[in-house]
Design an enzyme around this catalytic site. Sequence first.
Site, PDB file in Angstrom:
ATOM      1  N   GLY A  77      49.964  17.947  33.923  1.00 59.81           N
ATOM      2  CA  GLY A  77      50.186  16.471  34.513  1.00 59.81           C
ATOM      3  C   GLY A  77      50.153  16.343  35.908  1.00 59.81           C
ATOM      4  O   GLY A  77      50.626  15.543  36.693  1.00 59.81           O
ATOM      5  N   LYS A  78      49.204  17.275  36.562  1.00 60.23           N
ATOM      6  CA  LYS A  78      48.963  17.223  37.925  1.00 60.23           C
ATOM      7  C   LYS A  78      48.270  15.972  38.374  1.00 60.23           C
ATOM      8  O   LYS A  78      48.823  15.543  39.550  1.00 60.23           O
ATOM      9  CB  LYS A  78      47.990  18.318  38.176  1.00 60.23           C
ATOM     10  CG  LYS A  78      48.610  19.770  37.864  1.00 60.23           C
ATOM     11  CD  LYS A  78      47.710  20.740  38.257  1.00 60.23           C
ATOM     12  CE  LYS A  78      46.394  21.067  37.569  1.00 60.23           C
ATOM     13  NZ  LYS A  78      46.680  21.508  36.048  1.00 60.23           N
ATOM     14  N   ASP A 148      43.283  16.987  44.708  1.00 63.50           N
ATOM     15  CA  ASP A 148      43.090  17.353  43.282  1.00 63.50           C
ATOM     16  C   ASP A 148      42.296  18.738  43.138  1.00 63.50           C
ATOM     17  O   ASP A 148      41.403  18.786  44.013  1.00 63.50           O
ATOM     18  CB  ASP A 148      42.890  16.390  42.260  1.00 63.50           C
ATOM     19  CG  ASP A 148      43.229  16.538  40.704  1.00 63.50           C
ATOM     20  OD1 ASP A 148      43.862  17.605  40.595  1.00 63.50           O
ATOM     21  OD2 ASP A 148      42.934  15.721  39.893  1.00 63.50           O
ATOM     22  N   GLU A 149      42.346  19.257  42.104  1.00 58.90           N
ATOM     23  CA  GLU A 149      41.321  20.342  41.891  1.00 58.90           C
ATOM     24  C   GLU A 149      41.283  21.388  43.077  1.00 58.90           C
ATOM     25  O   GLU A 149      40.267  21.926  43.384  1.00 58.90           O
ATOM     26  CB  GLU A 149      40.050  20.007  41.413  1.00 58.90           C
ATOM     27  CG  GLU A 149      40.150  18.827  40.514  1.00 58.90           C
ATOM     28  CD  GLU A 149      40.438  19.399  38.950  1.00 58.90           C
ATOM     29  OE1 GLU A 149      40.454  20.683  38.858  1.00 58.90           O
ATOM     30  OE2 GLU A 149      40.675  18.764  38.323  1.00 58.90           O
TER      31      GLU A 149
END
Length: 276
Positions: A77-78, A148-149
């Site tokens: 759920g990031k 993100d990532e």
Amino acid sequence: MALRLWLSLLVWVNFLGIGKDDEIVIDFWGSLATFKLLAKVLTITLFPPNIKGIDTKKIGGLFLAQLYFKYGAMNSGKSIDILKVAHNYEEQAKPVLLMTSHVDTRTGRGKIASRIGIERDAVVIDEETDIVQIVKDLPHKIYCLILDEAQFLSKKHVHQLAQVVDELRIPVMAYGLKNDFQNNLFEGSRELLLFADKIEEIKTICWFCPKKATMNLRMADGRPVYTGEQIQIGGNESYWPVCRKHYLNPPLDERGKVLAPSLDRSHVGSDEADEL
Ligand SMILES: [Zn+2]
């Protein structure tokens, strides 16, 4: 706490020049910059960060920004968390900047997408990107940089994130995986673990049992894979969040294929659920 207050009072009485020449006091109040600096010092003295019950974010943004690394296994759920945090800032008319890695190919370049269907555009980071310069060149102030990532970041980029925090005083929240399918740290994750001010785990449960998932099992044609390139682009692999036990020994059928998870989990025993 009482001692801290008393010491603060002593410092302030001394600095204000109480009992000394009035001119010192006038000079002090005439300098707005000095006043703002001292207000920060006093606030930090009285309300040091990390004290339970005090939301440091609400104290006028006087605290120094911090670098956060929020890691979790696949499907923890990031991205949903990123979109939620961005929404919370923007709801208060506080712009944020979203960034993601060019390595992520799941959603196309420049997207942060959650599995529940919401997605946002994001600035793409590639090898040449100067994150500090991008933030400096923005036409408006941002209140948070959210990535993100982050596992795919290079060492250089993580150092740039630290610069954004330390020099531009902007909080940075980097989300990503910690370990790859061979259970090695990604470069970006390793640097973030070393450089972050705050490290938080986003938790999810194992695909096969109720334990916390801490590893990522790579699957190809239904079989677990433990060797190969760290980043597989364009393959038919999939990744499942798993606990240590099921990373090392995923339940297999007679053909060596991983048993599809089902509501009937009797084949994996009756482990008690970990506290998530
Ligand atoms: Zn498990």
